[in-house]
Design a protein around this motif. Structure first.
Motif, PDB file in Angstrom:
ATOM      1  N   ALA A 111       0.881  -1.547   0.356  1.00  0.00           N
ATOM      2  CA  ALA A 111      -0.025   0.067   0.227  1.00  0.00           C
ATOM      3  C   ALA A 111       0.698   1.150   0.267  1.00  0.00           C
ATOM      4  CB  ALA A 111      -0.794  -0.402   1.000  1.00  0.00           C
ATOM      5  N   TYR A 112       2.164   1.173   0.778  1.00  0.00           N
ATOM      6  CA  TYR A 112       2.978   2.453   1.005  1.00  0.00           C
ATOM      7  C   TYR A 112       3.004   2.331  -0.338  1.00  0.00           C
ATOM      8  CZ  TYR A 112       2.587   2.253   5.360  1.00  0.00           C
ATOM      9  OH  TYR A 112       2.194   2.582   7.391  1.00  0.00           O
ATOM     10  N   GLN A 113       4.071   1.420  -1.383  1.00  0.00           N
ATOM     11  CA  GLN A 113       4.611   1.779  -2.280  1.00  0.00           C
ATOM     12  C   GLN A 113       3.560   2.200  -3.554  1.00  0.00           C
ATOM     13  OE1 GLN A 113       7.772   1.373  -2.431  1.00  0.00           O
ATOM     14  NE2 GLN A 113       7.835   0.312  -0.048  1.00  0.00           N
ATOM     15  N   HIS A 114       2.494   1.510  -3.163  1.00  0.00           N
ATOM     16  CA  HIS A 114       2.064   2.117  -4.605  1.00  0.00           C
ATOM     17  C   HIS A 114       0.988   3.389  -4.411  1.00  0.00           C
ATOM     18  CE1 HIS A 114      -2.058   2.143  -7.365  1.00  0.00           C
ATOM     19  NE2 HIS A 114      -1.837   1.050  -7.199  1.00  0.00           N
ATOM     20  N   SER A 115       1.257   4.325  -2.811  1.00  0.00           N
ATOM     21  CA  SER A 115       1.504   6.247  -3.367  1.00  0.00           C
ATOM     22  C   SER A 115       2.673   6.136  -3.526  1.00  0.00           C
ATOM     23  CB  SER A 115       1.513   6.005  -1.499  1.00  0.00           C
ATOM     24  OG  SER A 115      -0.277   6.378  -1.161  1.00  0.00           O
ATOM     25  N   VAL A 116       4.526   5.643  -3.374  1.00  0.00           N
ATOM     26  CA  VAL A 116       4.826   6.345  -4.280  1.00  0.00           C
ATOM     27  C   VAL A 116       4.529   6.122  -5.691  1.00  0.00           C
ATOM     28  CG1 VAL A 116       7.402   5.759  -4.593  1.00  0.00           C
ATOM     29  CG2 VAL A 116       6.756   5.006  -2.213  1.00  0.00           C
ATOM     30  N   TRP A 117       4.252   5.399  -6.171  1.00  0.00           N
ATOM     31  CA  TRP A 117       3.754   5.612  -7.661  1.00  0.00           C
ATOM     32  C   TRP A 117       3.039   6.221  -8.690  1.00  0.00           C
ATOM     33  CZ3 TRP A 117      -0.889   3.793 -10.644  1.00  0.00           C
ATOM     34  CH2 TRP A 117      -0.988   3.579 -11.440  1.00  0.00           C
ATOM     35  N   GLN A 118       1.878   6.840  -7.280  1.00  0.00           N
ATOM     36  CA  GLN A 118       1.062   7.791  -7.869  1.00  0.00           C
ATOM     37  C   GLN A 118       1.825   9.064  -7.600  1.00  0.00           C
ATOM     38  OE1 GLN A 118      -2.813   7.527  -6.203  1.00  0.00           O
ATOM     39  NE2 GLN A 118      -2.538   5.492  -4.846  1.00  0.00           N
ATOM     40  N   GLY A 119       3.036   9.054  -6.774  1.00  0.00           N
ATOM     41  CA  GLY A 119       3.692  10.131  -6.298  1.00  0.00           C
ATOM     42  C   GLY A 119       4.386  11.069  -8.133  1.00  0.00           C
ATOM     43  N   VAL A 120       4.402   9.245  -8.069  1.00  0.00           N
ATOM     44  CA  VAL A 120       5.586   9.473  -9.888  1.00  0.00           C
ATOM     45  C   VAL A 120       5.062   9.391 -10.972  1.00  0.00           C
ATOM     46  CG1 VAL A 120       6.914   8.290 -11.612  1.00  0.00           C
ATOM     47  CG2 VAL A 120       7.302   7.927  -9.070  1.00  0.00           C
ATOM     48  N   ARG A 125       2.512  14.348 -14.351  1.00  0.00           N
ATOM     49  CA  ARG A 125       1.181  15.087 -15.287  1.00  0.00           C
ATOM     50  C   ARG A 125       1.681  16.582 -14.713  1.00  0.00           C
ATOM     51  NH1 ARG A 125      -2.021  11.076 -12.558  1.00  0.00           N
ATOM     52  NH2 ARG A 125      -2.451  12.465 -10.449  1.00  0.00           N
ATOM     53  N   GLY A 126       1.799  17.285 -13.708  1.00  0.00           N
ATOM     54  CA  GLY A 126       2.575  18.622 -13.009  1.00  0.00           C
ATOM     55  C   GLY A 126       1.451  19.458 -12.917  1.00  0.00           C
ATOM     56  N   SER A 127       0.126  19.040 -12.470  1.00  0.00           N
ATOM     57  CA  SER A 127      -0.690  19.481 -11.594  1.00  0.00           C
ATOM     58  C   SER A 127      -0.907  19.831 -10.203  1.00  0.00           C
ATOM     59  CB  SER A 127      -2.091  18.995 -12.439  1.00  0.00           C
ATOM     60  OG  SER A 127      -1.973  17.556 -12.132  1.00  0.00           O
ATOM     61  N   THR A 128      -0.211  20.557 -10.035  1.00  0.00           N
ATOM     62  CA  THR A 128       0.118  20.639  -8.125  1.00  0.00           C
ATOM     63  C   THR A 128       0.514  21.768  -8.445  1.00  0.00           C
ATOM     64  OG1 THR A 128       2.759  20.257  -8.776  1.00  0.00           O
ATOM     65  CG2 THR A 128       1.982  18.499  -7.948  1.00  0.00           C
TER      66      THR A 128
END
Length: 223
Positions: A111-120, A125-128
């Motif tokens: 689950a933690y690693q999925h957030s790392v992937w989502q962060g990438v 996408r650059g919409s931050t």
């Protein structure tokens, strides 16, 4: 508690402040199942069985919580390969051990690693906001430093004649694609044992290293 949960619990206690562990754990599950955009603090609070105030005591916003989950995910990875990286052994042996440890981290802290992937993905996408961009840049830099640890050992193994590839960047990307894959398809099965998870990680590791020309990986019989 299963062996899988026990391993994650041990890592969490070594890396996270006591009051934040359960929050991060529940948030990681929410972000994995619902995605960052569709997850709210209310969702995390419900899964936690607590109030939003408990979460806001530690985290200023959903984004702050998300980045904390992803950052801890990367810390899990560094911790997983540390012993293998420092091992006094030929480069190919260190690489095999590091790859296996990395894949086990993908399974045991999925689950933690999925957030790392989502962060990438969010970074690409650059919409931050500027603040989010700063945290994302730090996350990307952490991933690059982590990847560089593998690059160094891979280059040494090439010099030793144990693996071969044409383009080091492509080779590393393809290796990590195989090792990271459990993030997306792994699901614990009823009655699953620690040995079952190690067998999954070993198959992923062998597949990744066989692509680099490691004969031991290519010749290992299926368990």
């Amino acid at each position: 508690m299963t062996a899988n949960a026990s391993a994650q619990n041990s890592l969490e206690h070594s890396l996270v402040e006591e009051g934040q562990i359960e929050i991060l754990r529940m948030a990681a599950q929410c972000f994995m199942t619902r995605g960052f955009a569709s997850t709210s603090i209310d969702d995390v609070a419900r899964r936690l069985g607590s109030t939003k105030g408990r979460i806001y005591h530690f985290f200023a916003s959903k984004a702050d919580l998300f980045f904390a989950v992803a950052e801890v995910g990367m810390e899990f990875n560094y911790a997983a390969i540390d012993a293998s990286l420092k091992k006094e052994a030929p480069a190919i042996e260190r690489l095999r051990d590091m790859a296996f440890a990395h894949c086990m981290s993908m399974i045991e802290t999925q689950a933690y690693q999925h957030s790392v992937w989502q962060g990438v993905e969010i970074h690409l996408r650059g919409s931050t906001t500027p603040e989010q961009r700063e945290r994302l840049n730090a996350l990307i830099e952490s991933r690059e430093r982590y990847s560089a640890l593998f690059k160094t050992v891979m280059e040494e193994a090439v010099r030793d004649g144990h693996i071969r590839y044409r383009d080091p960047s492509i080779a590393r990307q393809l290796m990590f694609m195989a090792l990271n894959s459990p993030i997306f398809w792994y699901k614990p099965r009823p009655g699953e044992t620690a040995q079952d998870r190690r067998r999954i990680a070993q198959q992923c590791t062998d597949y990744a290293l066989a692509g680099l020309g490691d004969p031991a990986a290519a010749e290992r019989p299926n368990a």
